[in-house]
Every structure is written in structure tokens, then in C-alpha cells.
Design a protein around this motif. Structure first.
Motif, PDB file in Angstrom:
ATOM      1  N   ASN A  28      -0.756 -13.960  34.925  1.00  0.00           N
ATOM      2  CA  ASN A  28      -1.113 -14.582  36.207  1.00  0.00           C
ATOM      3  C   ASN A  28       0.143 -14.991  36.969  1.00  0.00           C
ATOM      4  O   ASN A  28       0.210 -14.854  38.192  1.00  0.00           O
ATOM      5  CB  ASN A  28      -1.983 -15.822  35.973  1.00  0.00           C
ATOM      6  N   GLY A  29       1.123 -15.503  36.204  1.00  0.00           N
ATOM      7  CA  GLY A  29       2.342 -16.020  36.829  1.00  0.00           C
ATOM      8  C   GLY A  29       3.185 -14.944  37.476  1.00  0.00           C
ATOM      9  O   GLY A  29       4.076 -15.231  38.282  1.00  0.00           O
ATOM     10  N   LYS A  30       2.950 -13.677  37.123  1.00  0.00           N
ATOM     11  CA  LYS A  30       3.741 -12.573  37.684  1.00  0.00           C
ATOM     12  C   LYS A  30       3.535 -12.484  39.199  1.00  0.00           C
ATOM     13  O   LYS A  30       4.479 -12.235  39.948  1.00  0.00           O
ATOM     14  CB  LYS A  30       3.326 -11.264  37.035  1.00  0.00           C
ATOM     15  N   SER A  31       2.261 -12.670  39.628  1.00  0.00           N
ATOM     16  CA  SER A  31       2.012 -12.471  41.059  1.00  0.00           C
ATOM     17  C   SER A  31       2.162 -13.762  41.868  1.00  0.00           C
ATOM     18  O   SER A  31       2.526 -13.714  43.035  1.00  0.00           O
ATOM     19  CB  SER A  31       0.613 -11.875  41.255  1.00  0.00           C
ATOM     20  N   SER A  32       1.882 -14.896  41.240  1.00  0.00           N
ATOM     21  CA  SER A  32       2.041 -16.139  42.011  1.00  0.00           C
ATOM     22  C   SER A  32       2.061 -17.346  41.073  1.00  0.00           C
ATOM     23  O   SER A  32       1.653 -17.254  39.909  1.00  0.00           O
ATOM     24  CB  SER A  32       0.878 -16.260  43.017  1.00  0.00           C
ATOM     25  N   SER A  33       2.518 -18.459  41.589  1.00  0.00           N
ATOM     26  CA  SER A  33       2.499 -19.693  40.792  1.00  0.00           C
ATOM     27  C   SER A  33       1.439 -20.636  41.333  1.00  0.00           C
ATOM     28  O   SER A  33       1.418 -21.811  41.012  1.00  0.00           O
ATOM     29  CB  SER A  33       3.852 -20.388  40.872  1.00  0.00           C
ATOM     30  N   ASP A  34       0.588 -20.072  42.192  1.00  0.00           N
ATOM     31  CA  ASP A  34      -0.390 -20.902  42.888  1.00  0.00           C
ATOM     32  C   ASP A  34      -1.659 -21.099  42.058  1.00  0.00           C
ATOM     33  O   ASP A  34      -2.753 -20.765  42.487  1.00  0.00           O
ATOM     34  CB  ASP A  34      -0.706 -20.232  44.236  1.00  0.00           C
ATOM     35  N   PHE A  35      -1.493 -21.603  40.846  1.00  0.00           N
ATOM     36  CA  PHE A  35      -2.672 -21.882  40.019  1.00  0.00           C
ATOM     37  C   PHE A  35      -2.373 -23.016  39.039  1.00  0.00           C
ATOM     38  O   PHE A  35      -1.204 -23.398  38.862  1.00  0.00           O
ATOM     39  CB  PHE A  35      -3.145 -20.616  39.291  1.00  0.00           C
ATOM     40  N   ALA A  36      -3.416 -23.545  38.439  1.00  0.00           N
ATOM     41  CA  ALA A  36      -3.241 -24.603  37.433  1.00  0.00           C
ATOM     42  C   ALA A  36      -4.060 -24.237  36.197  1.00  0.00           C
ATOM     43  O   ALA A  36      -4.980 -23.406  36.277  1.00  0.00           O
ATOM     44  CB  ALA A  36      -3.715 -25.935  37.998  1.00  0.00           C
ATOM     45  N   VAL A  37      -3.676 -24.814  35.078  1.00  0.00           N
ATOM     46  CA  VAL A  37      -4.374 -24.491  33.830  1.00  0.00           C
ATOM     47  C   VAL A  37      -4.738 -25.785  33.090  1.00  0.00           C
ATOM     48  O   VAL A  37      -3.896 -26.681  32.957  1.00  0.00           O
ATOM     49  CB  VAL A  37      -3.486 -23.622  32.898  1.00  0.00           C
ATOM     50  N   VAL A  38      -5.999 -25.844  32.640  1.00  0.00           N
ATOM     51  CA  VAL A  38      -6.470 -27.023  31.898  1.00  0.00           C
ATOM     52  C   VAL A  38      -6.641 -26.639  30.430  1.00  0.00           C
ATOM     53  O   VAL A  38      -7.130 -25.549  30.125  1.00  0.00           O
ATOM     54  CB  VAL A  38      -7.835 -27.489  32.475  1.00  0.00           C
ATOM     55  N   PHE A  39      -6.257 -27.523  29.518  1.00  0.00           N
ATOM     56  CA  PHE A  39      -6.360 -27.207  28.090  1.00  0.00           C
ATOM     57  C   PHE A  39      -7.193 -28.233  27.334  1.00  0.00           C
ATOM     58  O   PHE A  39      -7.125 -29.432  27.607  1.00  0.00           O
ATOM     59  CB  PHE A  39      -4.962 -27.189  27.446  1.00  0.00           C
ATOM     60  N   SER A  40      -7.937 -27.740  26.359  1.00  0.00           N
ATOM     61  CA  SER A  40      -8.594 -28.625  25.395  1.00  0.00           C
ATOM     62  C   SER A  40      -7.610 -28.865  24.252  1.00  0.00           C
ATOM     63  O   SER A  40      -6.570 -28.209  24.175  1.00  0.00           O
ATOM     64  CB  SER A  40      -9.841 -27.966  24.816  1.00  0.00           C
ATOM     65  N   ALA A  41      -8.003 -29.751  23.331  1.00  0.00           N
ATOM     66  CA  ALA A  41      -7.201 -29.959  22.123  1.00  0.00           C
ATOM     67  C   ALA A  41      -7.305 -28.722  21.235  1.00  0.00           C
ATOM     68  O   ALA A  41      -8.256 -27.936  21.377  1.00  0.00           O
ATOM     69  CB  ALA A  41      -7.724 -31.179  21.385  1.00  0.00           C
ATOM     70  N   MET A  42      -6.326 -28.533  20.332  1.00  0.00           N
ATOM     71  CA  MET A  42      -6.445 -27.428  19.370  1.00  0.00           C
ATOM     72  C   MET A  42      -7.761 -27.608  18.621  1.00  0.00           C
ATOM     73  O   MET A  42      -8.134 -28.745  18.295  1.00  0.00           O
ATOM     74  CB  MET A  42      -5.293 -27.466  18.355  1.00  0.00           C
ATOM     75  N   SER A  43      -8.471 -26.489  18.330  1.00  0.00           N
ATOM     76  CA  SER A  43      -9.802 -26.626  17.726  1.00  0.00           C
ATOM     77  C   SER A  43      -9.734 -27.454  16.447  1.00  0.00           C
ATOM     78  O   SER A  43      -8.822 -27.290  15.634  1.00  0.00           O
ATOM     79  CB  SER A  43     -10.404 -25.254  17.447  1.00  0.00           C
ATOM     80  N   GLY A  44     -10.654 -28.350  16.290  1.00  0.00           N
ATOM     81  CA  GLY A  44     -10.733 -29.184  15.090  1.00  0.00           C
ATOM     82  C   GLY A  44      -9.962 -30.492  15.208  1.00  0.00           C
ATOM     83  O   GLY A  44     -10.228 -31.437  14.459  1.00  0.00           O
ATOM     84  N   VAL A  45      -9.009 -30.574  16.150  1.00  0.00           N
ATOM     85  CA  VAL A  45      -8.162 -31.772  16.210  1.00  0.00           C
ATOM     86  C   VAL A  45      -8.957 -32.999  16.663  1.00  0.00           C
ATOM     87  O   VAL A  45      -8.824 -34.085  16.088  1.00  0.00           O
ATOM     88  CB  VAL A  45      -6.926 -31.512  17.111  1.00  0.00           C
ATOM     89  N   THR A  46      -9.825 -32.821  17.680  1.00  0.00           N
ATOM     90  CA  THR A  46     -10.619 -33.965  18.142  1.00  0.00           C
ATOM     91  C   THR A  46     -11.447 -34.539  16.987  1.00  0.00           C
ATOM     92  O   THR A  46     -11.492 -35.762  16.799  1.00  0.00           O
ATOM     93  CB  THR A  46     -11.546 -33.533  19.304  1.00  0.00           C
ATOM     94  N   ASN A  47     -12.040 -33.653  16.204  1.00  0.00           N
ATOM     95  CA  ASN A  47     -12.831 -34.126  15.061  1.00  0.00           C
ATOM     96  C   ASN A  47     -11.963 -34.863  14.047  1.00  0.00           C
ATOM     97  O   ASN A  47     -12.362 -35.891  13.509  1.00  0.00           O
ATOM     98  CB  ASN A  47     -13.532 -32.963  14.358  1.00  0.00           C
ATOM     99  N   HIS A  48     -10.767 -34.307  13.791  1.00  0.00           N
ATOM    100  CA  HIS A  48      -9.860 -34.980  12.853  1.00  0.00           C
ATOM    101  C   HIS A  48      -9.488 -36.365  13.354  1.00  0.00           C
ATOM    102  O   HIS A  48      -9.397 -37.320  12.584  1.00  0.00           O
ATOM    103  CB  HIS A  48      -8.583 -34.148  12.669  1.00  0.00           C
ATOM    104  N   LEU A  49      -9.283 -36.484  14.661  1.00  0.00           N
ATOM    105  CA  LEU A  49      -8.902 -37.780  15.230  1.00  0.00           C
ATOM    106  C   LEU A  49     -10.042 -38.783  15.072  1.00  0.00           C
ATOM    107  O   LEU A  49      -9.818 -39.933  14.686  1.00  0.00           O
ATOM    108  CB  LEU A  49      -8.538 -37.618  16.710  1.00  0.00           C
TER     109      LEU A  49
END
Ligand SMILES: NC(=O)C1=CN([C@@H]2O[C@H](COP(=O)(O)OP(=O)(O)OC[C@H]3O[C@@H](n4cnc5c(N)ncnc54)[C@H](O)[C@@H]3O)[C@@H](O)[C@H]2O)C=CC1
Ligand SMILES: N[C@@H](CC=O)C(=O)O
Ligand code: NA
Length: 820
Positions: A28-49
Motif C-alpha cells: 500500500n505504501g508504494k503508491s501513497s502514504s495516505d492511509f492508516a492502520v489499526v492493530f489488535s493485540a497478538m492473538s491470545g495476548v488479551t486472554n493471557h492478560l
């Protein structure tokens, strides 16, 4: 901003998946920087917490192992993606975060309690860690990225664990923040936010999707991409329906309905802010990034199918409130649903008949005891007065929702749905259809869920092809020939009959094999030998019933005398039976009647055209005459291919034994030819015909005149029988000579007249209609009220592998046509 991407926990869960995530962002970054990305926690980490939080609140417990596990997983990512020279700074930052996490847990441990507020603070580390890692990796790769702690831009109230966003405060914060960082890619922690005091809050179910939606809506992006681990939204749960496929586009309303009934991929309510601004959502697969996925938008789908998708809730209880006092009394349902709302009991589906005599609704079975108590208390007065008779709660149910905007434009959708379920013996316990006509829901027994989903999926998405599941027991002469014939017709059946025959099970007396996904027809015998288990017919049938596949047919191509005792259970499990084996229809009359009645009651087919005259259309013709009101006066015929062949071929000077061997070799005889020569086989056939015309005759009512010497009849084995036959050549020569002396021939004739059956060897002259016969021909003459002066005659080859197998095959196809 152009768009916003969101990666869920499985996308951030491992080195391999992060590799894919990075590749997608870089591309995506090749054509433009006009975007944002949202991330969840690594799978299983929320449960561990959360687990660590619970542990920390207990005395004398340690959370060290859990924290180390979390730390190690993040370190591994750093070590894999970041060059050694750049690692120390990133590791230091992760350590700082983990130390902060330890402090929170220490706090919990001190007060021995975890509140929703602390819990939110605790789980926030999952997203903060995962997002920071990806930020660090991309930064080292030289991409123009910036890290966004969503707590700085998303403001909520203080309802911890499912906080509500304050859009008035949030939207300007978001726009200002991204304006300041224009030209760079924002990497945002999903799920977390903060309240006015700056305390950490979280956004509840579908949290990270919601983050993407809130930011996307504030910035007015053109599209939101939800990256997950499946190819978009599917027509059905692919774990239950193998033929499920991706829905290319779906309306927001449809997606809402499907998720309400269990489809998981996205949680549309969390995307509400984006939809309010008409921003389409694309669901994509991190592990198959070139696949177009599903677009969820306000547009109608324009799908070529009547429905868009099917989803289900596996576990459900149905509450039924009934009583004559409910009729016309306003307010019973108002009261009912007020009570349920007050008790925070969510209702999945409601159905009320217009008689108002009862009202039923579906709930999660885990709250059924509570519901009963609450209702008994609330409606105590009505129950004492007899206005409400009782509260009935049925468990072990499932609900299936058939969803699609297209249903509005089509008539007969529910008819199609109900009849497809009915034909497979699936009982519908309750139904509900919203007036929006977007969703028809059916409540069924849980045991039928997978079968029902497959039936419905096939009906609406593969209506041009119906898959029949065939279980073939008996892979001898007829069974093998049947397989060959099916192979030869596969293409024709698909194209002209809309039928696909899937061989799901096969057995002979040594081995048995069942494969749900199907057994290749041309490899079936080899695979049976290779992979089959030792035959255990009871076990085979138990497995068939447990599989509970739609459109199932059991083909009994054995000559076994006990196998038919299983037919009843098969019918009761909605499995049709097709058979050339005559034993069931010529056994005790009561059993015969029970079999036929059960098949009729269950709506399954019991077809056995080959029981008489092999492939000749004897049974079908007879049934047609009966159904159209004709009355039978007499049935007469030569019903044994073997005996026909013997008396056509045997001439004085020839060996009778040799002719009999030839009959066996040509596949005319029963596996045990004593059955043919004793007249047993003919007796079974005429008895079957007598029952078809409504007579309640038993085998013992039949008089069979013997045609073979007693010694032949008494032979204990087939080999001994052939030896005795060879010794009796003179006997047979004399029979034939006596007849020939009169200018006649011998015919073994069965006759049913005046409710009496006689069978015997007759000498007939050229004037007799049965004089002229050939090969293994059968001839059957029906004298009826309508065919009175001249009988209806069916004549032709009445034994042999090809003609018999084709009769069995035609029966199978006829079931397919009935189901299609
Ligand atoms: N040959 C013909 O022209 C006609 C035959 N039939 C009927 O077709 C049926 C089959 O005949 P054929 O193929 O000639 O017999 P066959 O002896 O060649 O084949 C019978 C098959 O059944 C299997 N079998 C027997 N008992 C079993 C059990 N308990 N569990 C699993 N498998 C078992 C055997 O291993 C064998 O594979 C018979 O009932 C016969 O009366 C009906 C009309 C015409
Ligand atoms: N053995 C039988 C086969 C058909 O049922 C016959 O000879 O007719
Ligand atoms: Na027939």
C-alpha cells in the motif's frame, strides 16, 4: 485520507502472519502514504492478560510465567524482523511497557481485586505492544510511519469494558492529529480509548473494528479494509458446509442479520460510524491478500442468488408461553418482553401465531432456568387464574437464518426452504420471518443442524445440482455393474438431471468403507480393499445415521436374508432404500407393511423395481395401474430368467448342468442357484406382485410344484447341488422329451388369480402366449378391469447384470429427481 486498514489478532499472531501484514502495508505504501492502520493485540495476548489479572487478584499466586510468555512472544518478533543493531532500543521500550504492566498487576495483587477499570488498563498493553512492534519494524524499514496511541484521540464515557465514544470531542481530536502528521502512515492501537480524566477505557465487542470505523468516519476515508484470516464473509460457515463460498458483496443490513445469527467475521454494529457516512467496508484475508474478499456497503448486492447467506446459532432454547387467557388480552407480550428486558435476557427470535393462543421465543439455553423462574413469578396470577397454562422450555435446538435482500423480489422462498428440509426429514420446531423479508429463521433440532445447513445451502446456491449420498452395500455382480454404469453417466446426470451421485459408503461381506467427502467411483473397489475396515453391518449403519447427510440413499445389492431388518431404522433416519434384494418384500407380511408405512410416513423412498423382471418396468407399471384405479384380475408370467434360459437352451443330448453353469456365468442365477431351481425366487416375485395389488398373502400361502429331483433339492452346498444336477440329466431329458412329443415346450409359470398363487412347470403348445421365448426372457401378463379382453404384456430379458443394475440405477435417479 484514502483508506484505513485493520488487522485482527490472528493477523498479528505469529512471525509468518506479521510477515504478511508487513507486505500488505508496504505494498500500500508504494503508491501513497495516505492511509492508516489499526492493530489488535497478538492473538491470545488479551486472554493471557485477563488471566494474569484474575490470578493477581488471588492470594499467593504468581503471574510471572504468563508475563514471560507475553514478553517472549514480542521479543521473538523483534529478533526476527529488526536488525541486531536496531534491536536494543526496541527491546528497551518493550521492557518499559512490560514493567508498567507488572506494576498494574502488583496493584491488583495488593488490593486483591480487579475492577473493570483496572481490567481495561491491563488489557490495553496487548494493543500497545503489538502496534509498537509493527511501528518499530516499519520505521527501521524506512517507511514514513507514526505511532498513534488511540487513547489520545478517542474519548469515551467511563463505562469501562464497553465504553461509548464521545464523538463531539473525538472527531476534532482525530482530524487535528492526522492533519499534524499529514503525509505519514498512522499506526493505531485498536480497541483502546480513554475517558475525560485520561483513564484507559476499551470499546467492547468488535473493539478494533470500531476503532477503524470511528477514525475512518472522522476522516471521511473512501474505504475501510478489515483484514482477517478468512476469505471474507461466506455463504455459510465453511466448517459446517464444505461448499460454502465467499459472498462478493453484501448490504449492511444483510451483514447485520448474518452476524446476529452467529456469522463471526465482522461485527457490523461496531462499524456503524462508517456506515452512517456511507463508507464501504472490505473484508480481506491476510493469508490470501490477492483475493477480492467481501464488500459490505449500503448498496443492494445484485447477487445472482435469491438469498445472500445462511448462518446459525448452534445452541438454543425455545420458550413457549401458552394459554387461552392470552387471546385478545392486550399487554401479555408487552409485559413479557418488558420483564425479559429488565432481566437483561436477550431474545434471539420471536414467533406468535395470529390466534394469539401462544407466544414463543428463543434464548440462550444457559439462561433458561432463570427465564423459567422469572416468568413463573411474573405471571403467577395469570397461571393461577388459568389464563396461562404453562411455560414450556425446549432445549437441544438450533436456529438457522436464511438471509438476503433478494427474498423480497421472489415468491416461494419459504416454500422452497421448508420443502427442502421436509424432504430430508428435518422437523421444523418454530419459524419466524421479519416483515422486512430479509430473514427467515427456522428452529430445528440440534442433531439436524449440519444436515439442514447443507440442504439449504444446496437448495439456494447449487439449485442446479443435487448431491445424492449413496451407500452401496453389496459390491458383487450387480453392485459392481451399478458403479460402472454410474461412472458412465456422471456427465449426463449433472447436465440433464441436475444430479450428482456421491458414493459415501461401500461394503461387501469382507470390508466396509465410509468417507463423508466421497469415494472416487472408479477407485471404489480398490479403496474398499485397501482402506476398508472389517465388515460390521450394524456399525456401518450406525455411522451412516450419525453422519446424517442430506439426500442419503442406501442401496442393498446383496442377497443377504437379514439385511432388510435394518431398513426400518434407515427409513426412520430419513434414508431412502433402493434394492434388487427380494427378501424384504417377500418376508412376513406384518414387517412388509411396517416397512412400507414407515417409508411413506417419513417421506422417504423405498424402490425395488428390480425385484421382479430385473430392469423390466413391472413394478412401476403395476403401481401406475393401481394408482389410476385399475383392478387386477390375474397376473401370470414367466418370472425366472434362469429357468427361462434353461428351458430355452436345454435340448436332449445337451448337459443340463452345463446349461445351468452357463446361466450362472451369464449372471442370471441368484448367487445361490438353488434359489432359482427350487422355485423360491419365482415364489418371492409373485408374492411381491400380489402384495403390490393389495393382497395380504404370506409365503406359506403359495403352492410351488417342484421341478427338480429330491436329491438336488437336498444338496447341502452349491457344489453338491451341481453334482446332483449332473446326475439328473436323464430326468430333465425325459421332461423335455415328453413335452416335445406333444409339439410343446416347457415353461415355468407363476399365476395369481382369485387371491391364489400357483407355481409350476407347464407344457405349452404354439398357441400359448408364452410359447415363444428367448434367452433369459421374462414375460408378465396383467389381466385387469381395463386390460380385460387382451392382457397388458411386458416381455424381455429378465435377468443379468446390466439390465438389473440399470433398474437399480433408474430407481436411484428417480429419487434424485424427486429431491431435485
Ligand atoms: N442377477 C440378476 O439378474 C438379478 C439379481 N437380483 C438380486 O441382486 C442381488 C445381488 O445379486 P448379485 O450381485 O448377483 O450377488 P453377488 O453375490 O454377486 O453379490 C452380493 C454382494 O453382497 C455382499 N454381501 C453379502 N452379504 C453382505 C453383508 N451382510 N454385508 C455386506 N455385504 C454383503 C457380497 O460380498 C457381494 O459383494 C440379489 O439380491 C439378487 O437376488 C435381482 C434381480 C436380477
Ligand atoms: N435369479 C433371478 C434374477 C432376477 O431376479 C432370475 O433368474 O430371474
Ligand atoms: Na422390474
Amino acid at each position: 485520507m484514502e483508506k484505513i486498514l485493520k488487522f485482527g489478532g490472528t493477523s498479528c499472531g505469529s512471525i509468518e502472519s506479521i510477515q504478511s501484514v508487513l507486505a500488505i502495508i508496504e505494498s500500500n505504501g508504494k503508491s501513497s502514504s495516505d492511509f492508516a492502520v489499526v492493530f489488535s493485540a497478538m492473538s491470545g495476548v488479551t486472554n493471557h492478560l485477563l488471566e494474569a489479572g484474575t490470578l493477581a487478584a488471588q492470594p499467593k499466586s504468581t503471574v510471572n510465567t504468563l508475563i514471560e510468555t507475553i514478553e517472549t512472544r514480542h521479543f521473538e518478533v523483534i529478533k526476527h524482523f529488526i536488525p541486531v543493531t536496531g534491536q536494543s532500543q526496541v527491546i528497551a521500550h518493550v521492557r518499559t511497557l512490560v514493567n508498567e504492566l507488572r506494576d498494574v498487576l502488583k496493584g491488583i495483587n495488593l488490593i486483591k481485586e480487579i475492577s473493570p477499570k483496572t481490567s481495561d488498563a491491563l488489557v490495553s498493553f496487548g494493543e500497545r505492544l503489538s502496534t509498537y512492534l509493527i511501528f518499530a519494524i516499519l520505521q527501521q524499514k524506512g517507511l514514513p510511519v507514526f505511532y498513534v496511541d488511540a487513547r489520545e484521540i478517542i474519548k469515551t464515557n467511563s463505562t469501562f469494558s464497553h465504553s461509548e465514544v464521545d464523538f463531539e470531542v473525538t472527531n476534532p481530536l482525530i482530524t487535528a492529529y492526522f492533519e499534524t502528521n499529514k503525509g505519514k502512515i498512522g499506526l493505531v492501537t485498536g480497541f483502546i480509548a480513554s475517558n475525560a480524566k485520561g483513564e484507559t477505557t476499551t470499546l467492547g465487542r468488535g473493539g478494533s473494528d470500531y476503532t477503524a470505523s470511528v477514525i475512518g468516519a472522522a476522516l471521511g476515508v473512501k474505504e475501510i479494509e478489515i483484514w482477517t484470516d478468512v476469505d471474507g464473509m461466506m455463504t455459510a460457515d465453511p466448517r459446517k458446509v464444505k461448499s460454502a463460498f465467499t459472498i462478493p458483496s453484501i448490504s449492511y443490513a444483510e451483514a447485520m442479520e448474518l452476524t446476529h445469527f452467529g456469522a463471526k467475521v465482522i461485527y457490523p454494529p461496531s462499524l456503524q460510524p462508517a456506515f452512517a457516512k456511507n463508507i464501504p467496508i472490505r473484508v480481506l484475508n491476510t493469508f490470501n491478500p490477492s483475493f477480492a474478499g467481501t464488500v459490505v456497503s449500503k448498496e443492494l448486492t445484485g447477487s445472482p442468488y435469491i438469498i445472500t447467506g445462511i448462518s446459525s446459532i448452534d445452541q438454543l432454547a425455545l420458550v413457549n408461553l401458552q394459554g387461552s387467557g392470552m387471546i385478545g388480552v392486550a399487554g401479555v407480550s408487552a409485559k413479557l418482553f418488558t420483564v425479559l428486558a429488565r432481566e437483561k435476557i436477550s431474545v434471539v427470535l420471536i414467533s406468535q401465531a395470529s390466534s394469539e393462543h401462544s407466544i414463543c421465543f428463543a434464548i440462550d439455553p444457559s439462561v433458561s432456568d432463570k427465564v423459567r423462574k422469572v416468568l413463573e413469578k411474573e405471571f403467577a396470577a395469570e397461571m393461577v387464574a388459568g389464563d396461562i397454562e404453562g411455560i414450556d422450555i425446549q432445549k437441544e435446538l438450533s436456529v438457522i437464518a436464511v438471509v438476503g435482500e433478494g427474498m423480497r423480489k421472489h415468491t416461494g422462498v419459504s416454500g422452497k426452504l421448508f420443502s427442502s428440509l421436509g424432504k430430508n426429514g428435518i422437523n421444523i420446531v418454530a419459524t419466524a420471518q421479519g416483515s422486512s423479508e430479509l430473514n427467515i429463521s427456522v428452529v430445528i433440532e440440534k442433531k439436524d443442524l449440519s444436515k439442514a445447513l447443507n440442504v439449504i445451502h444446496e437448495t439456494f446456491f447449487f439449485s442446479q445440482i443435487k448431491t445424492l449420498h449413496l451407500y452401496l452395500v453389496g459390491a458383487g455382480l450387480i453392485g459392481k455393474t451399478l458403479l460402472e454404469q454410474i461412472i458412465g453417466q456422471e456427465h449426463y446426470l449433472a447436465k440433464y438431471k441436475g444430479i450428482k451421485i456421491r458414493l459415501t459408503g461401500i461394503a461387501n461381506s469382507r470390508k466396509q468403507l465410509i468417507k463423508e467427502e466421497g469415494i472416487e467411483l472408479d477407485q471404489a473397489l480398490r479403496l474398499l480393499d485397501l482402506d476398508g475396515d472389517t465388515t460390521d453391518l450394524a456399525g456401518f449403519i450406525t455411522k451412516i445415521k450419525a453422519l446424517n447427510l442430506p439426500n442419503s440413499i442406501f442401496a442393498d445389492c446383496t442377497a443377504n436374508k437379514e439385511i432388510y431388518t435394518n431398513y426400518l431404522g434407515l427409513f426412520q433416519s430419513n434414508i431412502s432404500v433402493v434394492t434388487p434384494n427380494k427378501v424384504a418384500n417377500s418376508g412376513p407380511y406384518d414387517l412388509y407393511a411396517q416397512l412400507h408405512q414407515t417409508a411413506l410416513a417419513k417421506g422417504v423412498k423405498f424402490l425395488y423395481e428390480t425385484n421382479v423382471g430385473a430392469g423390466l418396468p413391472v413394478i412401476n407399471t403395476l403401481q401406475g395401474l393401481i394408482a389410476s384405479g385399475d383392478r387386477f384380475e390375474k397376473i401370470e408370467g414367466i418370472l425366472s430368467g434362469t429357468l427361462s434360459f434353461l428351458f430355452n437352451q436345454f435340448k436332449p443330448g445337451k448337459s443340463f448342468g452345463e446349461v445351468l453353469r452357463a446361466a450362472k456365468q451369464k449372471g442370471y442365477t441368484e448367487p445361490d442357484p438353488r434359489e432359482d431351481l427350487s422355485g423360491m425366487d419365482v415364489a418371492r416375485k409373485i408374492l411381491i406382485l400380489s402384495r403390490e395389488i393389495g393382497l395380504k398373502l404370506e409365503f406359506s400361502d403359495i403352492t410351488i410344484e417342484k421341478i427338480i429331483p429330491t436329491a438336488c433339492e437336498a444338496a447341502p452346498t452349491v457344489d453338491a447341488f451341481f453334482e446332483e444336477i449332473d446326475k439328473a440329466n436323464d430326468f430333465f431329458e425325459k421332461l423335455v422329451n415328453d413335452s416335445a412329443a406333444k409339439g410343446e415346450v416347457l415353461r415355468y409359470i407363476a399365476c395369481l388369480e382369485d387371491q391364489k398363487i400357483t407355481i409350476g412347470l407347464r407344457s405349452v403348445g404354439p398357441a400359448h402366449p408364452f410359447y415363444q421365448m428367448d434367452g433369459a426372457d421374462n414375460v408378465i401378463a396383467f389381466t385387469t378391469k381395463r386390460y380385460h379382453d387382451r392382457p397388458l404384456v411386458i416381455k424381455g430379458p429378465g435377468a443379468g447384470a446390466e439390465v438389473t443394475a440399470s433398474g437399480v440405477f433408474a430407481d436411484i435417479v428417480s429419487i434424485g429427481s424427486h429431491l431435485a
